[in-house]
Write a protein that holds these residues in place. Structure first.
Motif, mmCIF file in Angstrom:
data_model
loop_
_atom_site.group_PDB
_atom_site.id
_atom_site.type_symbol
_atom_site.label_atom_id
_atom_site.label_comp_id
_atom_site.label_asym_id
_atom_site.label_seq_id
_atom_site.Cartn_x
_atom_site.Cartn_y
_atom_site.Cartn_z
ATOM 1 N N GLN A 71 46.438 68.064 29.764
ATOM 2 C CA GLN A 71 46.796 66.991 28.843
ATOM 3 C C GLN A 71 45.562 66.430 28.153
ATOM 4 O OE1 GLN A 71 48.802 64.506 31.671
ATOM 5 N NE2 GLN A 71 50.827 65.309 31.176
ATOM 6 N N LEU A 72 44.448 66.329 28.902
ATOM 7 C CA LEU A 72 43.212 65.821 28.312
ATOM 8 C C LEU A 72 42.728 66.733 27.188
ATOM 9 C CD1 LEU A 72 40.966 63.726 28.346
ATOM 10 C CD2 LEU A 72 39.791 65.108 30.072
ATOM 11 N N ARG A 77 41.931 67.356 21.457
ATOM 12 C CA ARG A 77 42.037 68.204 20.272
ATOM 13 C C ARG A 77 42.857 67.516 19.178
ATOM 14 N NH1 ARG A 77 38.886 71.478 18.433
ATOM 15 N NH2 ARG A 77 38.826 72.733 20.344
ATOM 16 N N GLN A 78 43.996 66.945 19.553
ATOM 17 C CA GLN A 78 44.843 66.273 18.563
ATOM 18 C C GLN A 78 44.156 65.044 17.973
ATOM 19 O OE1 GLN A 78 48.593 65.556 20.569
ATOM 20 N NE2 GLN A 78 49.407 67.533 19.917
ATOM 21 N N LEU A 83 41.715 62.332 13.366
ATOM 22 C CA LEU A 83 40.615 61.521 12.824
ATOM 23 C C LEU A 83 39.914 62.233 11.674
ATOM 24 C CD1 LEU A 83 38.981 59.977 16.037
ATOM 25 C CD2 LEU A 83 40.625 58.957 14.466
ATOM 26 N N ILE A 84 39.752 63.544 11.805
ATOM 27 C CA ILE A 84 39.128 64.317 10.727
ATOM 28 C C ILE A 84 39.956 64.230 9.451
ATOM 29 C CG2 ILE A 84 38.618 66.680 9.970
ATOM 30 C CD1 ILE A 84 37.692 67.268 12.832
ATOM 31 N N ASN A 85 41.279 64.105 9.617
ATOM 32 C CA ASN A 85 42.171 64.016 8.459
ATOM 33 C C ASN A 85 42.397 62.574 7.991
ATOM 34 O OD1 ASN A 85 43.520 66.813 7.740
ATOM 35 N ND2 ASN A 85 43.262 66.773 9.954
ATOM 36 N N GLY A 86 41.583 61.649 8.483
ATOM 37 C CA GLY A 86 41.596 60.292 7.963
ATOM 38 C C GLY A 86 42.587 59.332 8.597
ATOM 39 N N ALA A 158 36.694 68.623 22.821
ATOM 40 C CA ALA A 158 37.922 69.421 22.928
ATOM 41 C C ALA A 158 37.584 70.866 23.292
ATOM 42 C CB ALA A 158 38.693 69.374 21.611
ATOM 43 N N ASP A 159 36.543 71.417 22.654
ATOM 44 C CA ASP A 159 36.113 72.786 22.989
ATOM 45 C C ASP A 159 35.701 72.873 24.456
ATOM 46 O OD1 ASP A 159 36.541 73.586 20.374
ATOM 47 O OD2 ASP A 159 34.453 73.266 19.770
ATOM 48 N N HIS A 160 34.954 71.863 24.894
ATOM 49 C CA HIS A 160 34.456 71.865 26.276
ATOM 50 C C HIS A 160 35.594 71.774 27.288
ATOM 51 C CE1 HIS A 160 32.091 70.874 29.820
ATOM 52 N NE2 HIS A 160 32.798 69.768 29.963
ATOM 53 N N VAL A 161 36.523 70.851 27.056
ATOM 54 C CA VAL A 161 37.633 70.658 27.991
ATOM 55 C C VAL A 161 38.536 71.892 28.016
ATOM 56 C CG1 VAL A 161 39.665 69.258 28.534
ATOM 57 C CG2 VAL A 161 37.572 68.153 27.735
ATOM 58 N N GLU A 162 38.782 72.479 26.844
ATOM 59 C CA GLU A 162 39.620 73.683 26.787
ATOM 60 C C GLU A 162 38.958 74.852 27.516
ATOM 61 O OE1 GLU A 162 41.748 72.660 22.492
ATOM 62 O OE2 GLU A 162 40.099 74.083 22.612
ATOM 63 N N THR A 163 37.631 74.983 27.358
ATOM 64 C CA THR A 163 36.904 76.050 28.044
ATOM 65 C C THR A 163 36.946 75.847 29.551
ATOM 66 O OG1 THR A 163 35.398 76.348 26.166
ATOM 67 C CG2 THR A 163 34.674 77.187 28.297
ATOM 68 N N ARG A 164 36.751 74.601 29.979
ATOM 69 C CA ARG A 164 36.794 74.303 31.412
ATOM 70 C C ARG A 164 38.180 74.586 31.995
ATOM 71 N NH1 ARG A 164 35.416 68.282 33.097
ATOM 72 N NH2 ARG A 164 37.449 67.988 32.104
ATOM 73 N N GLN A 165 39.201 74.233 31.236
ATOM 74 C CA GLN A 165 40.572 74.492 31.692
ATOM 75 C C GLN A 165 40.821 75.993 31.816
ATOM 76 O OE1 GLN A 165 43.609 73.452 28.915
ATOM 77 N NE2 GLN A 165 45.252 73.460 30.429
#
Length: 217
Positions: A71-72, A77-78, A83-86, A158-165
């Motif tokens: 979930q984290l 990621r979401q 935020l990138i999309n304003g 997000a990249d880090h958490v996804e890689t760890r998962q």
């Protein structure tokens, strides 16, 4: 607290429905306006119909759980994408909480959102839930807020958490096969000692022969 069912519309005219716990209907309307929603109707929900209540700032989580690693990764990621999309961070957290599909996780995200509305930084808001958001995670968020690059930091997180998962899942799968073989081996040895070895011992005794050393042991 009383449960209320509401219908509201956002600035684009899209309809939003849900339930929330609050002291009264006025508090519900105020919360909806803070979420950039225009209340259309707010009605009290009775007893058994109050299930699945959305936890806003008016309720305290009763689940005793935390956001898990999967979930984290999804939330991070979401949040980064929105935020990138304003999208404002408060609105982004509201959107993610409504879509996450977990009551306990939604409660935590709504509480984080409410602390942001009260003027706290995101890092401080996350600190109220240390089991969900580790120290290193919060430190990265604080650095992103200080540098004004929160979106970039969230993307890297997000990249880090996804890689760890993914690594955790791979390790778990790698351990399944050896564990399975170990159980099979134990089962075979148990069957031999229970059924086969006693028969062999009886054969040797009937012949008055000496047992092999390993069998005696």
């Amino acid at each position: 607290m009383t449960a209320f069912r509401y219908t509201a519309v956002d600035r684009s005219g899209a309809t939003s429905k849900g339930t929330v716990e609050a002291a009264d209907s006025a508090a519900v309307r105020e919360q909806l306006r803070r979420d950039a929603l225009l209340p259309v109707s707010v009605e009290a929900v009775a007893g058994k119909d109050a299930g699945g209540v959305r936890a806003g700032r008016f309720s305290v989580p009763k689940f005793g759980k935390s956001i898990n690693q999967g979930q984290l990764a999804l939330v991070t990621r979401q949040l980064s994408t929105l935020l990138i999309n304003g999208v404002r961070i408060e609105s982004a957290l509201t959107t993610i909480a409504r879509q996450i599909g977990s009551s306990s996780a939604a409660v935590i995200l709504f509480q984080v959102r409410d602390r942001l509305v009260e003027g706290q930084s995101l890092a401080n808001a996350l600190a109220a839930h240390p089991k969900s958001f580790p120290q290193a995670y919060r430190a990265s968020i604080a650095a992103g807020e200080s540098s004004g690059k929160l979106e970039t930091v969230l993307s890297h997180l997000a990249d880090h958490v996804e890689t760890r998962q993914a690594n955790t899942r791979t390790i778990g799968l790698a351990l399944v096969y050896p564990a399975f073989l170990g159980l099979i081996s134990i089962g075979i040895v148990t069957l031999l000692l229970t059924f086969v070895v006693p028969d062999i011992v009886q054969v040797y005794r009937r012949r008055e022969a000496d047992l092999p050393l390993l069998t005696e042991i």
